[in-house]
Enzyme design. Sequence first.
Site, PDB file in Angstrom:
ATOM      1  N   HIS A   1       0.950   5.182   1.337  1.00 46.44           N
ATOM      2  CA  HIS A   1       0.263   6.035   2.308  1.00 46.44           C
ATOM      3  C   HIS A   1       0.970   7.395   2.328  1.00 46.44           C
ATOM      4  CE1 HIS A   1      -2.172   6.963   5.772  1.00 46.44           C
ATOM      5  NE2 HIS A   1      -1.085   7.418   6.379  1.00 46.44           N
TER       6      HIS A   1
ATOM      7  N   ASN B   1       0.854  -1.184   0.000  1.00 43.84           N
ATOM      8  CA  ASN B   1       0.000   0.000   0.000  1.00 43.84           C
ATOM      9  C   ASN B   1       0.887   1.229   0.000  1.00 43.84           C
ATOM     10  OD1 ASN B   1      -2.378   1.612   0.281  1.00 43.84           O
ATOM     11  ND2 ASN B   1      -1.940   1.811   2.476  1.00 43.84           N
TER      12      ASN B   1
ATOM     13  N   SER C   1       4.974   6.800   2.241  1.00 47.07           N
ATOM     14  CA  SER C   1       5.566   5.502   2.609  1.00 47.07           C
ATOM     15  C   SER C   1       4.902   4.397   1.799  1.00 47.07           C
ATOM     16  CB  SER C   1       5.314   5.174   4.089  1.00 47.07           C
ATOM     17  OG  SER C   1       5.695   6.230   4.934  1.00 47.07           O
TER      18      SER C   1
ATOM     19  N   ASP D   1      -2.593   0.669   7.855  1.00 50.01           N
ATOM     20  CA  ASP D   1      -1.348   1.434   7.620  1.00 50.01           C
ATOM     21  C   ASP D   1      -0.225   1.051   8.582  1.00 50.01           C
ATOM     22  OD1 ASP D   1      -2.777   2.828   5.671  1.00 50.01           O
ATOM     23  OD2 ASP D   1      -3.372   4.400   7.066  1.00 50.01           O
TER      24      ASP D   1
HETATM   25  C1  GRF Z   1      -2.712   8.902  -2.599  1.00 50.94           C
HETATM   26  O1  GRF Z   1      -2.386  10.072  -1.925  1.00 50.94           O
HETATM   27  C2  GRF Z   1      -2.278   7.707  -1.786  1.00 50.94           C
HETATM   28  O2  GRF Z   1      -1.133   7.942  -1.043  1.00 50.94           O
HETATM   29  C3  GRF Z   1      -3.439   7.477  -0.880  1.00 50.94           C
HETATM   30  O3  GRF Z   1      -4.570   7.783  -1.656  1.00 50.94           O
HETATM   31  C4  GRF Z   1      -4.214   8.698  -2.685  1.00 50.94           C
HETATM   32  C5  GRF Z   1      -4.624   8.063  -3.966  1.00 50.94           C
HETATM   33  O4  GRF Z   1      -4.432   8.894  -5.073  1.00 50.94           O
HETATM   34  N1  GRF Z   1      -3.425   6.132  -0.337  1.00 50.94           N
HETATM   35  P1  GRF Z   1      -4.492   8.293  -6.535  1.00 50.94           P
HETATM   36  O5  GRF Z   1      -5.880   7.651  -6.696  1.00 50.94           O
HETATM   37  O6  GRF Z   1      -3.399   7.294  -6.659  1.00 50.94           O
HETATM   38  O7  GRF Z   1      -4.320   9.456  -7.457  1.00 50.94           O
END
Ligand code: GRF
Length: 317
Positions: free
Chosen positions: A110, A108, A137, A146
């Site tokens: 984050h 994932n 991260s 997370d």
């Molecule tokens: C990103 O900021 C990611 O870190 C978080 O959700 C957002 C997703 O954005 N988990 P995208 O759909 O990849 O543009």
Amino acid sequence: MSKAKVAVLISGRGSNMAALLYAAKAGTCPYEIVLVAANDPDAAGLTLAAAEGIATFGQSHKGIKRAEFDAIIDAQLRKAGAQFVALAGYMRLLSPEFVGKWAGRMLNIHPSLLPKYKGLDTHQRAMDAGDSHAGCSVHVVTAELDDGPVLGQTPVAILPGDTIDTLAARILIAEHQLYSRTLADFVMRERTPDYLLDRVRALALALPQVDEVTSHGMPCFGIEKGKKFAYFTQDHHGDGVLAIIVKTSAPEEQAMLIENDPDLFYRPAYFGTAGWVGIRLDGDEVDWDHIAERLARSWRTVAPRKLTGLMDAADAF
Ligand code: GRF
């Protein structure tokens, strides 16, 4: 070697998915995207993925129990042949069953420097705390939100006058770089000699009264002060092969294995006619249950009767 097959789960815009998808277009990228799935059939990222020729799946989770919905997604992942899952803005808590099925194979991204600021509103929380840097991260997904082991991070400076939007936009640039690089390293990790040897070592040393020595430059496992039952071979005499060499019950078994699956099994040079067989570890995916079984069988061919007797008793119990 073929590329690792990755499925990406999204819920919305899918810019991280796009970053992974475009990184995967490089010939040297060790992964390919085999599916983009969303829990919202209208997710913008699905349109982009489809236009780029990637298989997509979109279904709303509404009205479906969490574990049931996850089972639907899991079936799609299996159908697509995914070996790894990349969550990229997937705004759904996952059921423990789903996380368990993909344990050690799901990442994932984050938008914080974990362990700081798990959950939502990460940019605001970093600014409110007066941090000099926010960031992003990539971590392995575990049952806690997370929380899994962090594989990579990029700090991003918070500038005077930053708003949530300007900071988030800059962090997003860092996310797109970090995710594809970290995913590439992660899928390659299981193909490195060090990783493969560690797995073999753990299985071999788990058998009774086994120790490790080096023989002809190869890590080698045997009964303490007794006979050897497994060798880890890496480019021995420049043959370019990564494999383990184990004993079969007899030359006939060795011949049968090689005949049935010549891509997996081979007759190792310099091992005589006693029925040793090589099992390659440098194919697309290693079947570790099979390796464990072959190591145990090989161990049995050399272990003293009192030890195999104990194992028999334990098996029968
Ligand atoms: C990103 O900021 C990611 O870190 C978080 O959700 C957002 C997703 O954005 N988990 P995208 O759909 O990849 O543009």
